[in-house]
Design a protein around this motif. Structure first.
Motif, short mmCIF file in Angstrom:
data_model
loop_
_atom_site.label_atom_id
_atom_site.label_comp_id
_atom_site.label_asym_id
_atom_site.label_seq_id
_atom_site.Cartn_x
_atom_site.Cartn_y
_atom_site.Cartn_z
N LYS A 152 0.82 -1.22 0.00
CA LYS A 152 0.00 0.00 0.00
C LYS A 152 0.85 1.27 0.00
O LYS A 152 0.47 2.27 -0.59
N ARG A 153 2.03 1.23 0.62
CA ARG A 153 2.90 2.41 0.63
C ARG A 153 3.34 2.76 -0.78
O ARG A 153 3.44 3.92 -1.15
N TYR A 165 1.65 2.21 -3.54
CA TYR A 165 0.53 2.83 -4.23
C TYR A 165 0.21 4.22 -3.68
O TYR A 165 -0.16 5.12 -4.43
N MET A 166 0.36 4.41 -2.39
CA MET A 166 0.14 5.74 -1.81
C MET A 166 1.12 6.74 -2.41
O MET A 166 0.75 7.85 -2.77
N GLU A 167 2.37 6.31 -2.54
CA GLU A 167 3.40 7.17 -3.12
C GLU A 167 3.07 7.49 -4.58
O GLU A 167 3.17 8.63 -5.03
N TRP A 221 0.10 7.43 -6.08
CA TRP A 221 -1.06 8.31 -6.16
C TRP A 221 -0.71 9.73 -5.71
O TRP A 221 -1.21 10.70 -6.28
N SER A 222 0.13 9.87 -4.73
CA SER A 222 0.55 11.20 -4.28
C SER A 222 1.24 11.96 -5.40
O SER A 222 0.98 13.15 -5.62
#
Length: 150
Positions: free
Chosen positions: A131-132, A134-136, A138-139
């Motif tokens: 998830k990290r 993907y979070m990165e 998307w950010s």
């Protein structure tokens, strides 16, 4: 799994679906059923396995292959549905199209092993689904969109 274990390959199986498992498989001398295991045992099983065999009939995503890869253990599974979309053949495991190929590759891996670099590649490939990650991603996308708006 039965065909693989019939060829003297030792298998440790785990999970909560033993109630629907055939008796000839449950009683097989080369298969040890552990039932449901806790997270610590699960990590230990994955980490110390030569390979994780993941024969499935329906699996939209497949956490077992991903968990195994995260522990550095490659996966042998079918080239379809979830695992067929994220597991790279020959890099973090092996994808097959048939039961015969599944058995053939399982025996080959049992007898010959594989290059150790595959274990590191497993961890790298699994991290791409963290998830990290993907979070990165998307950010960065959202930041670029914000810049375009301004």
């Amino acid at each position: 799994i039965k065909r693989v274990s019939d060829l003297c390959i030792k298998i440790k199986a785990f999970g909560s679906k033993m109630a629907v498992t055939r008796k000839d498989i449950l009683d097989h001398p080369n298969i040890v059923f552990l039932g449901r295991v806790n997270v610590k045992e699960l990590v230990d099983l994955y980490t110390n396995a030569l390979v994780t065999l993941f024969p499935f009939t329906h699996e939209p995503f497949g956490y077992v292959p991903l968990e195994s890869m995260a522990c550095g253990t490659p996966v042998l599974t079918y080239k379809r549905q979830g695992p067929g979309e994220y597991l790279i053949n020959g890099r973090a495991g092996w994808l097959v199209n048939s039961d015969d190929d599944f058995v053939k590759i399982a025996v080959k891996l049992w007898k010959n092993g594989y290059p150790q670099k595959i274990r590191m590649q497993c961890v790298k490939e699994a991290s791409k689904l963290d998830k990290r990650f993907y979070m990165e991603k998307w950010s960065k996308i959202l930041s670029r969109l914000q810049l375009l708006r301004n």
